[in-house]
Scaffold this motif. Structure first.
Motif, PDB file in Angstrom:
ATOM      1  N   UNK A 525       0.851  -1.196   0.100  1.00  0.00           N
ATOM      2  CA  UNK A 525      -0.049  -0.052   0.012  1.00  0.00           C
ATOM      3  C   UNK A 525       0.839   1.115   0.063  1.00  0.00           C
ATOM      4  N   UNK A 526       0.274   2.137  -0.614  1.00  0.00           N
ATOM      5  CA  UNK A 526       1.229   3.757  -0.342  1.00  0.00           C
ATOM      6  C   UNK A 526       0.125   4.890  -0.417  1.00  0.00           C
ATOM      7  N   UNK A 527       0.549   5.956   0.314  1.00  0.00           N
ATOM      8  CA  UNK A 527      -0.414   7.001   0.533  1.00  0.00           C
ATOM      9  C   UNK A 527       0.526   8.110   0.237  1.00  0.00           C
ATOM     10  N   UNK A 528       0.179   9.270  -0.422  1.00  0.00           N
ATOM     11  CA  UNK A 528       0.826  10.221  -0.817  1.00  0.00           C
ATOM     12  C   UNK A 528       0.220  11.579  -0.137  1.00  0.00           C
ATOM     13  N   UNK A 529       0.883  12.578   0.125  1.00  0.00           N
ATOM     14  CA  UNK A 529       0.476  13.934   0.697  1.00  0.00           C
ATOM     15  C   UNK A 529      -0.140  14.667  -0.483  1.00  0.00           C
ATOM     16  N   UNK A 530      -0.932  15.478  -0.081  1.00  0.00           N
ATOM     17  CA  UNK A 530      -1.680  16.443  -1.157  1.00  0.00           C
ATOM     18  C   UNK A 530      -0.777  17.282  -1.835  1.00  0.00           C
ATOM     19  N   UNK A 531      -0.770  17.113  -3.156  1.00  0.00           N
ATOM     20  CA  UNK A 531      -0.029  17.867  -3.899  1.00  0.00           C
ATOM     21  C   UNK A 531       1.371  17.258  -4.406  1.00  0.00           C
ATOM     22  N   UNK A 532       1.597  16.014  -3.798  1.00  0.00           N
ATOM     23  CA  UNK A 532       2.813  15.393  -4.186  1.00  0.00           C
ATOM     24  C   UNK A 532       2.432  14.212  -5.372  1.00  0.00           C
ATOM     25  N   UNK A 533       3.340  14.225  -6.251  1.00  0.00           N
ATOM     26  CA  UNK A 533       3.279  13.452  -7.203  1.00  0.00           C
ATOM     27  C   UNK A 533       3.770  11.843  -6.960  1.00  0.00           C
ATOM     28  N   UNK A 624      10.117  11.763   4.122  1.00  0.00           N
ATOM     29  CA  UNK A 624       9.713  13.075   4.447  1.00  0.00           C
ATOM     30  C   UNK A 624      10.804  13.926   3.977  1.00  0.00           C
ATOM     31  N   UNK A 625      10.302  15.218   3.857  1.00  0.00           N
ATOM     32  CA  UNK A 625      11.161  16.264   3.360  1.00  0.00           C
ATOM     33  C   UNK A 625      11.163  17.458   4.514  1.00  0.00           C
ATOM     34  N   UNK A 626      12.410  17.511   5.169  1.00  0.00           N
ATOM     35  CA  UNK A 626      12.708  18.280   6.329  1.00  0.00           C
ATOM     36  C   UNK A 626      11.629  17.925   7.175  1.00  0.00           C
ATOM     37  N   UNK A 627      11.395  16.678   7.526  1.00  0.00           N
ATOM     38  CA  UNK A 627      10.379  16.121   8.561  1.00  0.00           C
ATOM     39  C   UNK A 627       9.139  16.133   8.375  1.00  0.00           C
ATOM     40  N   UNK A 628       8.510  16.731   7.091  1.00  0.00           N
ATOM     41  CA  UNK A 628       7.271  16.929   6.779  1.00  0.00           C
ATOM     42  C   UNK A 628       6.866  15.437   5.624  1.00  0.00           C
ATOM     43  N   UNK A 629       5.689  14.848   6.087  1.00  0.00           N
ATOM     44  CA  UNK A 629       5.505  13.701   5.141  1.00  0.00           C
ATOM     45  C   UNK A 629       5.031  13.743   3.902  1.00  0.00           C
ATOM     46  N   UNK A 630       5.892  13.143   2.860  1.00  0.00           N
ATOM     47  CA  UNK A 630       5.510  13.345   1.540  1.00  0.00           C
ATOM     48  C   UNK A 630       5.021  11.953   1.180  1.00  0.00           C
ATOM     49  N   UNK A 631       5.334  10.707   1.698  1.00  0.00           N
ATOM     50  CA  UNK A 631       4.531   9.607   1.360  1.00  0.00           C
ATOM     51  C   UNK A 631       4.898   8.714   2.374  1.00  0.00           C
ATOM     52  N   UNK A 632       3.905   7.611   2.525  1.00  0.00           N
ATOM     53  CA  UNK A 632       3.875   6.444   3.405  1.00  0.00           C
ATOM     54  C   UNK A 632       3.797   5.247   2.735  1.00  0.00           C
ATOM     55  N   UNK A 633       4.442   4.201   3.132  1.00  0.00           N
ATOM     56  CA  UNK A 633       4.444   2.871   2.322  1.00  0.00           C
ATOM     57  C   UNK A 633       4.067   1.869   3.467  1.00  0.00           C
ATOM     58  N   UNK A 634       3.317   0.781   3.083  1.00  0.00           N
ATOM     59  CA  UNK A 634       3.217  -0.384   3.833  1.00  0.00           C
ATOM     60  C   UNK A 634       4.074  -1.207   3.030  1.00  0.00           C
ATOM     61  N   UNK A 635       5.118  -1.834   3.573  1.00  0.00           N
ATOM     62  CA  UNK A 635       6.133  -2.816   2.988  1.00  0.00           C
ATOM     63  C   UNK A 635       5.968  -4.147   3.894  1.00  0.00           C
ATOM     64  N   UNK A 636       5.498  -5.321   3.123  1.00  0.00           N
ATOM     65  CA  UNK A 636       5.265  -6.444   3.767  1.00  0.00           C
ATOM     66  C   UNK A 636       6.465  -7.415   3.318  1.00  0.00           C
ATOM     67  N   UNK A 637       6.652  -8.433   4.294  1.00  0.00           N
ATOM     68  CA  UNK A 637       7.523  -9.498   4.307  1.00  0.00           C
ATOM     69  C   UNK A 637       6.743 -10.783   4.516  1.00  0.00           C
ATOM     70  N   UNK A 638       7.285 -12.024   4.073  1.00  0.00           N
ATOM     71  CA  UNK A 638       6.539 -13.300   4.300  1.00  0.00           C
ATOM     72  C   UNK A 638       7.595 -13.994   4.959  1.00  0.00           C
ATOM     73  N   UNK A 639       6.832 -15.129   5.958  1.00  0.00           N
ATOM     74  CA  UNK A 639       7.847 -15.959   6.813  1.00  0.00           C
ATOM     75  C   UNK A 639       8.466 -16.890   5.646  1.00  0.00           C
ATOM     76  N   UNK A 640       9.737 -17.287   6.145  1.00  0.00           N
ATOM     77  CA  UNK A 640      10.415 -18.510   5.536  1.00  0.00           C
ATOM     78  C   UNK A 640       9.472 -19.778   5.601  1.00  0.00           C
TER      79      UNK A 640
END
Length: 810
Positions: A525-533, A624-640
């Motif tokens: 999953x991915x989320x982006x701040x308003x105005x961020x391409x 983040x850019x200078x501490x302000x959120x540009x984007x957030x990602x949910x990065x998943x892994x799976x069990x061996x």
């Protein structure tokens, strides 16, 4: 002394006009007769002792002609270009692995360690008797390598830089010598026993005294080469020990052989008393036989781990920048050279695939026979086999620092740290030899005082029966076999004493990412701040992560379809400057003079932005850019695949805990179906370290398993540390055990082997000590004849070695 005489020794010079051996002494050119005299004279002058020639009253003795050749052979090892192949840098110190010739038993290793440790500049000496090798660390500012080799030679051992082929040749030379001595002793033993047995049992009928004496002289003649040649192995070992003002197992053996031999000569010459020539021959034969079997057993164990370099080909196919393909030696390859590996060929050196796809057999490293798919950016290692496809590889390590070479070095380093059982056995065996000599002396005194004619032979029986050869083999033989077995299964020990500590472990702490999981992340999953391409944000994220070694980085270099089409992403190449890594937090870097950060919320997001995180609670990576959120990602892994099975096995006898830097929510979701007692998420490296410290303070013995840079502090603090799978170099450095393969099931096997080794060592020491304690009263009381003592002592050593080698087949 004429002008045609040697200035050093005074002997005539064979060819006075050749001017080959000359040097300046006392301001004049002086002629020498040979290289030996020249070497000694130059040594005297170079050490400021030139006045010797002014004050001497007699010429010196002629020197050995081979001295110069010996010195030259040793001095050549000081050449930096030659050392480049076999000397390794350890900070400001240097380290080398040496092949040793002349080692006969555990006491030889102790003697070498004791003598070299006295030499100024030598920091560490670890001798592996089973593999006939020594690992020496020294300061190049205080001592030269040639001086170390010279010191070894002075105490009777020949050392040379370890090389698998030369090491194998050394083993074969020793084996050939063993067989010659053993063969001679065996043949003569049969002849002497037939002769003497016939006399003892009167098989020849009533023979005259002259004929009996004739048989004694024949037996003496047959026994002499056995004593002087076949038994020389023991005398050399005893002489080395006595010259170092100590005793070893060869001392009582030497006393027993020469005591019996001289007594036999006396009886033969004086024509009175008994002779035991058949006992001497049998003693030497059986003792040589037990050492020969030990020699073969330790070679069998050493072959598995010591000769891994035999898998690496001598030559390589090099692809030059102009496109021309040439053949070269693998050891001549340098970093950034490009080599070509065709189907069926062996990879010649460590590197990274830059073109091509292929299945590679890495079983010689990991013990896993399923081929591993290699493609662009995949690491490959020297000695592995390319089964199909053609690979173009860029060299990342020279042959000297290749993984197989590192394994050989780490195996040698592991033997530098002896378990407590080995240290106790080594010390006990030396005290025991002293006790044997004292008991033998008291035994002789007692029986002589009693007026017994058998006092001498009873003493000989005590010396032979109680020789603690088996005790000296008890621990090192078991450790060597265990390490060889583990190495064959892709488990590499950096400390031999780690095996001893593993048996005490009751708590196992595990990192999550890359340890319990595959370490192959995808962006779900991915989320982006308003105005961020989104494409621009992903481009920046990829640029930052391309500089990181963390497994999460691959999720951004191989973006899944759920995050958008790779073709639609902005492929602008951003130049990243001032890049930094914060273990357990994330990464930062400047792009176009703007500071960007990626990582956990605590690391990258400014306090004023923390409330915004609630909008995407499952996100675990923030840009983040200078501490302000540009984007957030949910990065998943799976069990061996083998995580569940492994943890089920471990949970039966250990308390399991997960210490992770991932969010508590993700940790809970992953560990819910697993037999985990404690699962902590959101931990920094310091908090992981503190968690393990708290466990240890509560009395737990902790094994830590991890793979990342952020795991290094906690790995270093654990009682036993394991670096799992494709761990970072930092994690491998901090670990005690490295899993070369990608199977977690190796850990239960490691623990099982550790318990087996502990059991074998106990069995070996118990048998060795028990045998000596049991046999001593029989020997002292005179109930044990010399030949019985010979058989018992030899069988004791053979039993210990055979018991240890059973580890290889389990």
């Amino acid at each position: 002394m004429t002008k045609h005489d040697c200035y050093h020794c005074g002997l005539p010079i064979a060819s006075p006009d050749n001017g080959k051996f000359t040097t300046v002494i006392l301001g004049q050119q002086r002629d020498m007769c040979c290289p030996g005299c020249l070497a000694v004279a130059e040594a005297i002058v170079n050490n400021g002792l030139e006045d010797y020639y002014q004050f001497r009253t007699e010429p010196a003795q002629k020197s050995d002609d081979g001295i110069l050749e010996t010195l030259d052979k040793l001095k050549v090892y000081d050449d930096p270009s030659l050392q480049e192949e076999f000397v390794f840098e350890e900070g400001q110190d240097k380290q080398i692995q040496l092949t040793l010739e002349g080692i006969t038993c555990a006491a030889c290793g102790w003697l070498i360690e004791k003598q070299l440790s006295k030499v100024e500049g030598i920091k560490q000496v670890a001798v592996n008797v089973q593999e006939r090798r020594a690992l020496v660390t020294w300061s190049p500012f205080q001592i030269k390598l040639s001086q170390i080799l010279s010191t070894l030679k002075r105490i009777g051992y020949v050392g040379s830089p370890f090389h698998p082929d030369e090491h194998e040749a050394s083993y074969k030379r020793e084996q050939k010598t063993f067989l010659k001595k053993l063969g001679l002793a065996g043949i003569m033993t049969m002849q002497v026993m037939m002769l003497m047995t016939g006399l003892y049992f009167d098989w020849f009928g009533a023979i005259e005294l002259e004929t009996r004496q004739y048989f004694y002289w024949v037996a003496l003649t047959l026994t002499t080469p056995v004593v002087l040649y076949s038994g020389s192995t023991f005398y050399v070992g005893a002489a080395k020990a006595l010259s170092a003002k100590t005793v070893n197992m060869d001392v009582p053996v030497t006393l027993a052989i020469f005591g019996t031999y001289i007594a036999g000569i006396r009886s033969t010459v004086l024509e009175q008393g008994e002779v035991y020539f058949e006992s001497i021959c049998m003693f030497i034969f059986l003792l040589l036989l037990s050492r020969f079997l030990e020699h073969r057993s330790r070679h069998r164990a050493a072959q598995i781990s010591a000769n891994m370099m035999q898998y690496v080909p001598v030559s390589a196919t090099k692809l030059n920048p102009d496109g021309i393909i040439t053949e070269c030696l693998a050891k001549q390859l340098k970093i950034d050279d490009v080599v070509l590996v065709k189907p069926g060929e062996t990879v010649p050196i460590d590197g990274v695939v830059t073109d091509g796809n292929a299945a590679v057999d890495e079983s010689m490293l990991t013990g896993e026979f399923n081929p591993v798919h290699k493609s662009n950016s995949s690491p490959v290692y020297g000695g592995t086999v390319c089964q199909d496809g053609t690979l173009t590889i860029t060299v990342t390590q020279t042959l000297k620092n290749a993984l197989v070479n590192q394994i050989v070095r780490l195996q040698a380093s592991a033997m530098a740290s002896k378990p407590k059982a080995a240290q106790i056995a080594d010390n006990f065996s030396r005290y025991f030899v002293t006790a044997v000599l004292l008991i033998s002396a008291l035994t002789y005194g007692f029986w002589a005082y009693q007026g017994s004619d058998e006092a001498f032979w009873i003493t000989i029986s005590v010396l032979v029966a109680t020789c603690p050869c088996a005790l000296g083999l008890a621990t090192p033989s078991a450790l060597t076999c265990a390490m060889a077995k583990l190495n064959r299964q892709g488990i590499l020990l950096k400390r031999a004493d780690a095996l001893e500590q593993i048996t005490d472990i009751d708590t196992i702490a595990l990192d999550k990412t890359g340890t319990l999981t595959k370490g192959k992340f995808t962006i779900s999953n991915a989320w982006y701040a308003d105005g961020v391409d989104s494409n621009s944000a992903l481009s920046i994220a990829r640029a930052l992560e391309s500089r990181s070694e963390h497994p999460i980085a691959k999720a951004f270099s191989e973006i899944s379809a759920s995050s958008g089409s790779a073709d639609a992403i902005d492929n602008t190449v951003h130049k990243v400057t001032n890049f930094t890594v914060t273990p357990g937090g994330g990464i930062s870097g400047e792009i176009n003079d703007t500071l960007f950060s990626m990582g956990s919320a605590a690391f990258s997001v400014h306090e004023s932005q923390l409330k915004l995180i609630e909008a995407f609670p499952s996100a675990n990576v923030f840009l983040t850019v200078k501490g302000r959120i540009m984007a957030a990602y949910e990065v998943k892994d799976s069990l061996r695949e083998d995580t569940q099975e492994t943890l089920d096995i471990l949970a039966a006898s250990h308390t399991l805990a997960v210490l992770s830097g991932d969010t508590q929510q993700n940790v809970n979701a992953l560990t819910a179906p697993l037999p985990i007692s404690t699962a902590k998420g959101g931990l920094t490296p310091e908090q992981k370290y503190e968690a393990v410290q708290a466990m240890q303070q509560s009395g737990a013995k902790v094994m830590m398993m991890g793979d990342g840079i952020n795991d290094a502090p906690v790995l270093a603090s654990a009682d036993v540390a394991i670096a799992v799978g494709n761990a970072t170099d930092v994690a491998k450095t901090a670990a005690d055990v490295i899993l070369l393969g990608d199977q977690l099931l190796s850990v239960p096997e490691l623990i099982r082997t550790a318990h087996q080794v502990k059991q074998k060592i106990r069995q070996n020491i118990g048998w060795s000590v028990g045998y000596n304690v049991l046999i001593l009263p029989f020997a002292v009381s005179g109930l044990l004849s010399p030949w019985m003592a010979v058989v018992g002592m030899s069988l004791s050593s053979i039993i210990v070695v055979t018991n240890s080698t059973r580890l290889l087949s389990k």
